[in-house]
Design an enzyme around this catalytic site. Structure first.
Site: not given
Lengths: 64, 454
Positions: B219-220, B223
């Protein structure tokens, strides 16, 4: 574009770059507080924190 | 101090002079696209900042700082009454700010626009209604299915050093540039993009939950890929970041869920995971895949699965809208919260710590933020649909562990533009249409029909 407008544009770009530099420094402090700093530090610093507009991810990390 | 200085520069007399000179129609049309966008962005921010009296900004800053600390205690003790006075004051001040900023079609529109430019209640109501109409029945079918995945093998202890090694490995596979970032550990995972050359991420390693570290890293990492791959021409400008919360979330969720929870992904990487965690050596790939995609109504948003997560968001959106548009009072929040959980998810919290107090957002005054999470899911599914059309070998590439062409496609279509394109411009340019929730519903229905044999 006339000379004065060109000067305004260049000055505007410089000012925006300066603001961006502040955001980067704030983001770096935030990262340090969330990762490396002693836990109590974040609580104390947060009291003096002035929130940035939410769109600037460089100075206010996204919430999960 | 630094943020005060930045705020002063953003609202300075110099800034006003430049914006006045550069926003006249005759000058604006002569600007390069990037300069015009930067000017428009700063003008919007300037007008918004100037409209609120400084003493109100100061009061809000002090209030939200105290409120976050009060929220931590209140959440820990499930004590809504202890937090309620702070929240009441925050909502009151936010209502005043809306008046200063200017009411759009509805008062809540003004807050939505801060996180997702030009987003309105009318638009969100329409997409959430369509989404809800398909997701609630899907969830009911899943609940009634007799083919529920077994997840017991995930409830073991997993060495945290191995979790870190595997997280680093997966990030490298995604194309995360360790020369332009680093992975650290924090209680709540996050990403901070200082500039494209320094995008740092964190994750957490929970001994009893190996999936948490893996999917947080994906997820990160999503980003981070966005911000690491912004075009060099934007470096050092205020446009060198993601264009909106929703588009940013689309990239984290595309990597975490649509790639990271897919069968092709684990076809390639499950053997690596087993090597890091021998306790999974007897677990079949398909069983693992089904386990990490289990759907279950739960109380806590950040632990929710890919399907029910959207219902958690719709609940929060509807409650915020009631607070700002329909006169819902703060004291009535717990009751409203619990009723909506019962209606949409069929469960109710037994205490406010697991209910209305679970999220940090409201304590910091972040109203209007939640919708961007589900927007991210919808954008991601819509982008995925186009990605699959333009890259028919998408699944094969993932199954081969060749993720770089996918990163490059996303860079070409999204990442490189930073904030120089609006969310609407981006999604239309990529997919040929505005936000359409049907792609997410199609994706989820197809995925869970197979997993739950519906």
């Amino acid at each position: 574009m006339d000379k004065q407008t060109q000067e305004h544009l260049e000055s505007f770009r410089n000012l925006a770059r300066k603001i961006k530099s502040y955001h980067e420094a704030i983001g770096l402090l935030h990262w340090d507080l969330r990762t490396g700093a002693p836990k109590k530090a974040f609580r104390l610093v947060r009291r003096r924190w002035v929130c940035c507009p939410p769109k600037h991810s460089s100075c206010k990390p996204r919430l999960t | 101090m630094l943020s005060t200085e930045a705020f002063k520069l953003q609202t300075s007399a110099d800034m006003k002079t430049y914006l006045d000179a550069l926003t006249t129609p005759a000058v604006s049309e002569q600007l390069e696209d990037i300069d015009r966008r930067l000017v428009e962005d700063c003008k919007k921010e300037y007008d918004r900042s100037q409209s609120v009296p400084p003493e109100k900004v100061q009061a809000y800053t002090v209030l939200t700082a105290k409120s976050e600390t009060a929220w931590e205690d209140a959440k820990h003790n499930s004590d809504f009454a202890g937090f309620s006075p702070y929240l009441t004051d925050i909502v009151k001040l936010k209502q005043e700010f809306i008046d200063y900023w200017g009411v759009k079609d509805t008062r809540y529109d003004t807050l939505l626009d801060m996180y997702e430019p030009d987003l309105t209640v009318e638009k969100v109501d329409a997409v959430f209604a369509r989404l809800k109409a398909r997701l609630v029945p899907l969830q009911e079918k899943i609940n009634a299915s007799e083919n529920k995945p077994n997840t017991e093998f995930l409830n073991q202890l997993f060495d945290t050093k191995q979790q870190e090694k595997f997280s680093l490995f997966i990030l490298e596979q995604m194309g995360y540039d360790f020369e332009a970032g680093r992975l650290d550990e924090s209680v709540h995972p996050f990403a901070t993009g200082l500039n494209p050359g320094d995008v740092r991420i964190t994750t957490h390693y929970l001994q009893d939950d190996v999936a948490s570290a893996v999917f947080s890293s994906l997820h990160e990492g999503g980003h981070a890929l966005y911000e690491q791959n912004i075009d060099d021409s934007l470096a050092g400008t205020l446009l060198a970041e993601g264009t909106s919360m929703g588009i940013h979330e689309s990239q984290s969720r595309l990597w975490e869920n649509m790639i990271g929870r897919s069968l092709p992904f684990w076809t390639r990487y499950y053997k690596d995971l087993q090597q890091h965690f021998p306790q999974l050596s007897e677990v079949e790939l398909e069983d693992f895949y089904r386990a990490i995609n289990r759907v279950e109504s739960s109380l806590i948003r950040i632990e929710a699965d890919e399907l029910t997560y959207n219902l958690h968001i719709i609940i929060r959106y509807e409650i915020e809208k009631m607070l700002f548009n329909d006169g819902l009072e703060v004291k009535d929040l717990p009751e409203t919260w619990n009723a909506k959980y019962k209606e949409y998810l069929g469960i109710m919290p037994t205490n406010d710590g697991d209910g209305v107090l679970q999220d940090v957002h409201w304590s910091g005054g972040d109203f209007g933020y939640f919708a961007s999470y589900s927007l991210g899911n919808m954008y991601a599914a819509q982008i995925l649909h186009t990605l699959r059309k333009e890259m028919p070998e998408f699944d094969t590439l993932i199954a081969e562990g060749n993720l770089i062409p996918i990163k490059e496609w996303l860079t070409d279509k999204i990442y490189r533009y930073g904030r120089s394109r609006t969310p609407s411009e981006l999604i239309v340019a990529i997919t040929g249409e505005e936000l359409n929730p049907d792609y997410l519903a199609d994706y989820l229905e197809a995925k869970y029909a197979e997993i739950y044999k519906l």
